[in-house]
Design an enzyme around this catalytic site. Structure first.
Site, PDB file in Angstrom:
ATOM      1  N   THR B 313      35.709  38.350  40.139  1.00 52.14           N
ATOM      2  CA  THR B 313      36.950  38.731  40.438  1.00 52.14           C
ATOM      3  C   THR B 313      37.203  40.300  40.701  1.00 52.14           C
ATOM      4  O   THR B 313      37.675  40.825  41.806  1.00 52.14           O
ATOM      5  CB  THR B 313      38.100  38.105  39.696  1.00 52.14           C
ATOM      6  OG1 THR B 313      37.919  36.700  39.693  1.00 52.14           O
ATOM      7  CG2 THR B 313      39.299  38.539  40.103  1.00 52.14           C
ATOM      8  N   TRP B 316      34.701  41.743  43.289  1.00 50.77           N
ATOM      9  CA  TRP B 316      35.372  41.331  44.867  1.00 50.77           C
ATOM     10  C   TRP B 316      36.490  42.368  45.187  1.00 50.77           C
ATOM     11  O   TRP B 316      36.502  42.809  46.601  1.00 50.77           O
ATOM     12  CB  TRP B 316      36.037  39.969  44.686  1.00 50.77           C
ATOM     13  CG  TRP B 316      36.704  39.754  46.067  1.00 50.77           C
ATOM     14  CD1 TRP B 316      35.888  38.798  46.943  1.00 50.77           C
ATOM     15  CD2 TRP B 316      37.914  39.793  46.484  1.00 50.77           C
ATOM     16  NE1 TRP B 316      36.846  38.597  47.886  1.00 50.77           N
ATOM     17  CE2 TRP B 316      38.147  39.353  47.682  1.00 50.77           C
ATOM     18  CE3 TRP B 316      39.109  40.484  46.032  1.00 50.77           C
ATOM     19  CZ2 TRP B 316      39.186  39.263  48.652  1.00 50.77           C
ATOM     20  CZ3 TRP B 316      40.273  40.609  46.731  1.00 50.77           C
ATOM     21  CH2 TRP B 316      40.271  40.095  48.036  1.00 50.77           C
ATOM     22  N   HIS B 317      36.901  42.959  44.231  1.00 51.85           N
ATOM     23  CA  HIS B 317      38.202  43.844  44.851  1.00 51.85           C
ATOM     24  C   HIS B 317      37.758  45.306  45.124  1.00 51.85           C
ATOM     25  O   HIS B 317      38.166  46.129  45.616  1.00 51.85           O
ATOM     26  CB  HIS B 317      39.157  44.204  43.277  1.00 51.85           C
ATOM     27  CG  HIS B 317      40.056  43.146  43.300  1.00 51.85           C
ATOM     28  ND1 HIS B 317      40.114  41.832  42.831  1.00 51.85           N
ATOM     29  CD2 HIS B 317      41.293  43.033  43.957  1.00 51.85           C
ATOM     30  CE1 HIS B 317      40.940  41.253  42.669  1.00 51.85           C
ATOM     31  NE2 HIS B 317      41.750  41.916  43.518  1.00 51.85           N
ATOM     32  N   GLY B 318      36.561  45.497  44.743  1.00 48.37           N
ATOM     33  CA  GLY B 318      35.951  46.754  45.076  1.00 48.37           C
ATOM     34  C   GLY B 318      34.410  47.142  44.489  1.00 48.37           C
ATOM     35  O   GLY B 318      34.114  46.544  43.474  1.00 48.37           O
ATOM     36  N   PHE B 462      39.649  46.009  50.237  1.00 47.13           N
ATOM     37  CA  PHE B 462      38.849  44.853  49.832  1.00 47.13           C
ATOM     38  C   PHE B 462      38.025  44.004  50.723  1.00 47.13           C
ATOM     39  O   PHE B 462      37.840  43.339  50.928  1.00 47.13           O
ATOM     40  CB  PHE B 462      39.667  44.141  48.740  1.00 47.13           C
ATOM     41  CG  PHE B 462      40.486  44.897  47.827  1.00 47.13           C
ATOM     42  CD1 PHE B 462      39.865  45.985  47.150  1.00 47.13           C
ATOM     43  CD2 PHE B 462      41.858  44.878  47.409  1.00 47.13           C
ATOM     44  CE1 PHE B 462      40.543  46.928  46.383  1.00 47.13           C
ATOM     45  CE2 PHE B 462      42.568  45.724  46.618  1.00 47.13           C
ATOM     46  CZ  PHE B 462      41.833  46.714  46.064  1.00 47.13           C
TER      47      PHE B 462
END
Lengths: 463, 462
Positions: B313, B316-318, B462
């Site tokens: 998670t 995934w954001h960066g 993102f």
């Protein structure tokens, strides 16, 4: 909810979203008066090929220029000011009694020291270096800082903005000991404010009015010892016909007039070349009946000085280019040069290298002290001079460096303690040095000397 | 193209909606697909081909999975490698190279590939389709245009919510555009636009200026104001975008699932993740956590699965370790809640306070450019640090009565006032006031959009 009401809601929303398109349809002018609306209509074909930046350009164009935008901005700011008693535009501060202020002067309003003591020392070094170069060719040089409107009219600032520091940059600058002569506008304007009923600055503009400019003009003429038009002996005419830059930012669709004063001027000068406006980068005026050649490195405050000064000198060159370029000055050798800069932009003098050749001299500094500092060099040959721009990697340590000299082939070069980045008009001063020389320096053999706390050190790192 | 840009509001949306309304139904999908591609190409004229390539490859792979059921596991494995590979190359390559260079003290060259907008969202949507087909949750889509419309439909294309294929499979072929759907969709769109334009943008101005201060200028007050401003900014920015996407979906006859459920009233970190970016949490739960065994294979395995999900998670954001640490930080507290904290036994007020504190601290890590910045801010939030002169100046300029009012409105708008009012006044009592409010907000947004220039969406990157 009834079906008709939902339909009405949908129609109102969709119709209002089509207002700009309807504006196009009804051939409303695309131009609006917002400051940032000078974009051109983008084209799908550019230089005989498909313009791959079309979408970006169209976005920019449409965002800045869609029909009725000026009306929307005006309505937004009117509603904002009515509801919240403050400006909806982050660049404008709404003060008391209709006074507007420019947001970029806030640090000066709060007396928050944006220039460190080292910055101030560097500033005096930069000005002294320029003075020395000009003095060597017989040009008298002066520096003149124009106080911010808020500095003179702080009583009209909103209640929430109060000074929290001890001194602003102007106070601290005025205490500097400079070789270059200072034209003290602050005290001249302050005295005029205290003794006259006429305002010196417009309510709705970030600049002075013609009266404030006249005070500045007379102060200049007195400082440089040149015959003046004696404007202050006149009673100027007052008219309500000035549109302020700050009110235009807030209410571009409205015409709001501010008071302006007008003096009787001889108007005997001519411009050597046609000008578009007083905002032009280069303006040259000539008046054959008079003596003297003045060169002014200036900003927008000098717009109001142009009619006065041009009627007072044989030739005046107004240069609005930044960084200040002294190459033509060295060729034309005017009698007098004035660096005019707004108080809010004082830091710019530490962010852009003046274009003036550093002449080689005999070595005058000897030191055994060394300091470890990594330096990044960038040397290029542009505009007929070699430009060396260097950046100290350790910015914290470099913050204390106030003077820089380079030694190459037993010759010493004075460098400006300025690192010029791509955005030299931002408020971030970075530390390094830079200079213009006739030929490129040999970076393999150059020695760098830096002055820290009054002591010269040799930088041990070489490029 | 940005939803809150004049080009979208004044040109794209009204025209696409009106023309779609008058087109024959059988042409609607093609029309929406063409304009969704235009919407994407507007900002990414080259990467639109990458998205088309990814869509075409996945379409063929799904057909192969359907045609050769004996090999569908292999096809799925290849599909996952292919999609994650694209994501790894275009989003994470430089991050991996930098990490390897740092660990082994070597210097591989960086690729410097620009990040394709929305790649994380459309890759996860595509994978959702492939997993659904693999698990026979949905029949394979034989019409390439329909699959492409699912992947590229402009309302959810670049910042979610991550729509699962099985949730909209039916509506891709059979949907109805109605006056009711248009009205409620427009109202929802306006709510989202207002969150973005009136609240998130105002909070962003505060957060950006305070986060830009040199670390030496960060005081306790500055750190808290910056943290709270960003807390509101990211919520109204992202949930505003989701509201706009859900609203536009309704206008065109689609029903997307909710992505937020008042996350700041959560009573535990676990509860927070049931309310925040729900489409991403449920995607990981459905396609990672449960296939890995969830909590059915013993405690240790469940812990590993949780940590892995939160690691992913964050990632995934960066492409930055700050995001990874943010994800693991949440995973850590989630595990603590299950093992040591026993949050459910705490007093209600304490639970909410604890959760909000953990979330706020977490977003400081999330927002920070680097670990030193995050640490200085977190330290200043905990250890009393006086204001410097410059910090006082910044706060004096930023914290006007209007800004303070906007903070209060933001706090108020983070509470479930709407659902509470609906319970209090059931039926259609609130319809007229809500549509009237929406209309006022709409005009406020139009004026604000014309007058202000700050407009980026956080979740675009993102």
């Amino acid at each position: 909810m009834k079906k008709n009401l939902k339909l009405l809601f949908c129609l109102l929303l969709l119709f209002s979203s089509l207002i700009p398109v309807i504006g196009y349809g009804l051939s409303f002018a695309m131009r609006n008066d917002a400051n940032d609306s000078r974009s051109n209509v983008p084209s799908l074909i550019k230089n005989n090929s498909f313009n791959i930046s079309f979408t970006l350009e169209f976005d920019d164009y449409f965002t800045k220029s869609f029909p009725f935008r000026a009306h929307f901005i005006t309505a937004y700011n009117a509603v904002y000011q009515t509801l919240f008693h403050q400006s909806g535009n982050e660049k404008v501060i709404v003060g008391k009694d209709g006074y507007l202020f420019f947001e970029e002067t806030v640090d000066d309003i709060l007396d928050v020291e944006t220039l460190t003591e080292f910055d101030l020392t560097r500033l005096s070094v930069v000005l002294n270096d320029i003075h020395r170069s000009l003095d060597e060719v017989g040009i008298r040089s002066y520096v003149m800082v124009v106080p911010n409107k808020a500095t003179l009219y702080e009583e009209y600032l909103p209640e929430n903005l109060k000074p929290i520091g001890n001194k602003d940059n102007l106070d601290r600058y005025l205490n500097l000991k400079l070789d270059m002569e200072n034209i003290d506008l602050y005290n001249a304007l302050k005295n005029a404010k205290d003794s006259s009923t006429l305002p010196l600055y417009h309510k709705s503009d970030s600049h002075w009015n013609n009266f404030g400019a006249a005070i500045a003009y007379e102060t200049i003429m007195d400082s440089v010892n040149h015959d003046s038009l004696e404007l202050l002996n006149q009673t100027p005419q007052s008219r309500n016909d000035w549109q302020g830059d700050l009110s235009k930012m807030l209410y571009p669709a409205m015409t709001i007039y501010d008071k302006q004063v007008y003096y009787d001027l001889p108007e005997k000068f001519i411009f050597s070349q046609a000008i578009r406006s007083f905002e032009d980068i280069h303006i040259e005026s000539k008046n054959p009946t008079l003596d003297g050649h003045l060169w002014m490195m200036r900003d927008s405050f000098a717009n109001a000085l142009i009619p006065y000064l041009s009627d007072s000198w044989n030739q005046v060159n107004y240069s609005r280019s930044f960084p200040h370029d002294y190459r033509d000055v060295m060729l034309q050798k005017p009698d007098t040069l004035i660096i005019e800069i707004a108080q809010r932009n004082l830091n710019w003098l530490l962010q852009a290298t003046p274009v003036i050749e550093s002449k080689p001299k005999d070595v005058s500094i000897q030191t055994d002290r060394t300091i470890d500092l990594d330096v990044h060099f960038d040397q290029s040959f542009t505009s007929g001079l070699a430009y060396l721009n260097a950046y100290f990697t350790d910015q914290a340590q470099a913050a204390a460096i106030t003077e820089v000299k380079l030694i190459e082939a037993d010759q010493e070069y004075e460098a400006f303690p300025i690192y010029q980045d791509n955005d030299f008009e931002d408020d971030t001063i970075e530390y390094g040095f830079s200079l213009y020389t006739a030929t490129k320096l040999n970076l393999e053999s150059v020695k760098i000397l830096v002055k820290i706390n009054g002591i010269w050190n040799r930088v041990s790192s070489t490029p | 193209m940005v939803f809150s840009s004049p080009v979208f509001i004044f040109l794209f949306l009204p025209f696409v909606y009106l023309i779609n309304g008058v087109l024959p139904k059988k042409l609607s999908n093609l029309f929406l697909l063409v304009f969704s591609l235009l919407f994407y190409a507007w900002g990414e004229p080259l990467y639109v081909f990458l998205m088309l390539f990814s869509g075409a490859a996945n379409y063929l792979l799904a057909l192969a999975m359907d045609r050769y059921p004996a090999h569908k596991k292999h096809v799925l494995l290849f599909t996952v490698l292919f999609n994650i590979g694209l994501l790894a190359v275009f989003k994470y390559a430089d991050f991996f190279i930098l990490s390897i260079n740092g660990i082994f003290n070597i210097s591989f060259n960086l690729l410097h590939l620009p990040l394709p907008i929305g790649i994380s969202f459309y890759t996860f949507q595509t994978l959702s389709y492939m997993f659904d087909v693999y698990r026979n949750d949905t029949p394979v889509q034989r019409k390439f245009l329909n699959l492409l419309l699912y992947i590229t439909f402009f309302p959810q294309l670049i910042a979610g919510p991550i729509v699962k294929y099985h949730d909209v499979a039916l509506e891709i072929e059979h949907r109805k555009v109605s006056l009711h759907g248009t009205a409620t969709g427009l109202r929802r769109f306006v709510v989202g636009l207002s969150k973005k334009v009136l609240l998130a943008n105002a909070m962003a101005l505060v957060a950006d200026r305070l986060y830009a201060l040199p670390l030496a200028e960060v005081s306790t007050f500055v750190a808290w104001i910056a943290a709270i401003a960003y807390l509101f900014q990211i919520y109204f920015d992202f949930s505003g975008y989701s509201d706009m996407a859900i609203g536009m979906g309704e206008m065109f006859g689609f029903h997307f699932k909710e992505n937020f459920n008042y996350p700041y009233i959560a009573s535990s970190v676990q509860d927070f993740w049931r309310r925040w970016h729900m489409s991403l949490s449920s995607w990981f739960r459905l396609y990672v956590y449960i296939p890995l065994g969830g909590n059915r294979k013993g405690k240790q395995r469940a812990v590993f699965n949780r940590i892995l999900v939160f690691f992913l998670t964050g990632l995934w954001h960066g492409a930055s370790w700050t995001f990874v640490v943010w994800g693991l930080y949440h995973g850590f507290f989630l595990l603590l809640e299950e093992t040591a904290f026993h949050v459910s036994k705490w007093p209600k007020v304490l639970r909410h306070f604890y959760t909000l504190l953990i979330v706020t601290f977490g977003f400081v890590i999330f927002r920070s450019e680097s670990f030193p910045q995050a640490l200085v801010l977190l330290k200043s939030m905990i250890v009393l640090t006086p204001n410097t002169l410059r910090a006082s100046g910044e706060l004096m300029v930023l914290m006007t009565p209007t800004t303070i009012g906007l903070f209060l409105i933001s706090a108020f708008a983070s509470l479930p006032i709407g659902p509470w009012l609906q319970r209090k006044f059931p039926g259609s009592t609130l319809e007229i006031p809500s549509y009237t409010l929406a209309l006022l907000l709409w005009f406020a947004c139009i004026l604000s959009l014309a007058a202000t220039t700050y407009n980026p969406f956080i979740y675009f990157r993102f």
